[in-house]
Design a protein around this motif. Sequence first.
Motif, PDB file in Angstrom:
ATOM      1  N   CYS A 122      -4.617  10.190   2.867  1.00  0.00           N
ATOM      2  CA  CYS A 122      -3.825   9.229   3.747  1.00  0.00           C
ATOM      3  C   CYS A 122      -2.477   9.865   3.982  1.00  0.00           C
ATOM      4  O   CYS A 122      -2.379  10.933   4.153  1.00  0.00           O
ATOM      5  N   TYR A 147       0.689  -1.431  -0.112  1.00  0.00           N
ATOM      6  CA  TYR A 147      -0.127   0.129   0.031  1.00  0.00           C
ATOM      7  C   TYR A 147       0.928   1.212   0.001  1.00  0.00           C
ATOM      8  O   TYR A 147       0.390   2.286  -0.199  1.00  0.00           O
ATOM      9  N   PRO A 192      -4.483   3.768   8.241  1.00  0.00           N
ATOM     10  CA  PRO A 192      -4.762   2.753   9.081  1.00  0.00           C
ATOM     11  C   PRO A 192      -4.394   3.036  10.387  1.00  0.00           C
ATOM     12  O   PRO A 192      -3.550   3.657  10.710  1.00  0.00           O
ATOM     13  N   ARG A 193      -5.002   2.383  11.298  1.00  0.00           N
ATOM     14  CA  ARG A 193      -4.615   2.306  12.790  1.00  0.00           C
ATOM     15  C   ARG A 193      -4.171   1.018  13.114  1.00  0.00           C
ATOM     16  O   ARG A 193      -5.196  -0.068  13.189  1.00  0.00           O
ATOM     17  N   PRO A 218     -10.261   5.060  10.029  1.00  0.00           N
ATOM     18  CA  PRO A 218      -8.915   4.047   9.881  1.00  0.00           C
ATOM     19  C   PRO A 218      -9.363   2.938   9.342  1.00  0.00           C
ATOM     20  O   PRO A 218     -10.487   2.293   9.297  1.00  0.00           O
ATOM     21  N   ASN A 219      -8.494   2.219   8.701  1.00  0.00           N
ATOM     22  CA  ASN A 219      -8.632   0.655   8.219  1.00  0.00           C
ATOM     23  C   ASN A 219      -9.511   0.508   7.167  1.00  0.00           C
ATOM     24  O   ASN A 219     -10.150  -0.593   6.992  1.00  0.00           O
ATOM     25  N   THR A 220      -9.879   1.587   6.338  1.00  0.00           N
ATOM     26  CA  THR A 220     -10.872   1.504   5.522  1.00  0.00           C
ATOM     27  C   THR A 220     -10.656   1.584   3.901  1.00  0.00           C
ATOM     28  O   THR A 220     -11.357   2.063   3.091  1.00  0.00           O
ATOM     29  N   GLU A 251     -15.747  -3.405   8.339  1.00  0.00           N
ATOM     30  CA  GLU A 251     -14.906  -2.222   7.837  1.00  0.00           C
ATOM     31  C   GLU A 251     -15.893  -1.665   6.879  1.00  0.00           C
ATOM     32  O   GLU A 251     -15.822  -0.316   6.625  1.00  0.00           O
ATOM     33  N   CYS A 276       0.341   6.488  -0.893  1.00  0.00           N
ATOM     34  CA  CYS A 276      -0.560   5.543  -0.133  1.00  0.00           C
ATOM     35  C   CYS A 276      -1.816   4.885  -1.015  1.00  0.00           C
ATOM     36  O   CYS A 276      -2.526   5.956  -1.312  1.00  0.00           O
ATOM     37  N   TYR A 334      -8.088  -0.544   2.747  1.00  0.00           N
ATOM     38  CA  TYR A 334      -7.523  -1.879   2.327  1.00  0.00           C
ATOM     39  C   TYR A 334      -8.343  -2.378   1.207  1.00  0.00           C
ATOM     40  O   TYR A 334      -9.408  -2.051   0.850  1.00  0.00           O
ATOM     41  N   MET A 389      -3.971   3.474   0.029  1.00  0.00           N
ATOM     42  CA  MET A 389      -5.280   2.927   0.635  1.00  0.00           C
ATOM     43  C   MET A 389      -6.319   4.124   0.552  1.00  0.00           C
ATOM     44  O   MET A 389      -7.256   4.083   0.255  1.00  0.00           O
TER      45      MET A 389
END
Length: 180
Positions: free
Chosen positions: A134, A35, A70-71, A99-101, A110, A138, A103, A140
């Motif tokens: 981000c 990523y 991300p966290r 966060p974490n959305t 999520e 990145c 990927y 993401m």
Amino acid sequence: MSGPGRVWLALAALVLCGPALAQVPEPEGYRMEEYRAPVPASLEGGTVVDVAQAHRLWETGAAAFIDVLPRPPKPDTLPEGTVWRDKPRDSIPGAIWLPNTGYGALGAPEEAYLRAGLAAASGGDLAHPLVFFCLADCWMSWNAAKRALSYGYASVSWLPVGTDGWAAAGYPLERVSPRQ
């Protein structure tokens, strides 16, 4: 300059400019790994914005800013009683941190979290402008912006340089917490 000096100058230019000259194609789907790598210069169906354009949107309040850094989760293997402190996130003021959305593949929780966060940020209006970011290079944020387009959001922008570029331009950052 002649001979070896000219060769060294040419090599230095390639090393310094090479990554910027590389053309990274958009994948057909989502980026699923690595990523933090050079990103494409485009987002099919969306708009790529530079820092100055993003700042204008931010100043006017015309768009909701969506941070998808991300966290890291608390490790399950920590000994009992170990104090865990989340890494703080400094982001664009007023941004919503989801966060974490970003990927490439999201689990149902999520994805529901992302959909709920976008609905809250947009007031449920699929035409409300959204700016995804981000860090620099990145994927993401690219993934999350592409996913928002697939949900039917019509005014999706992507800031590829993220908070790295924002801060380098001298714009403010503020400490944020994940949206609950």
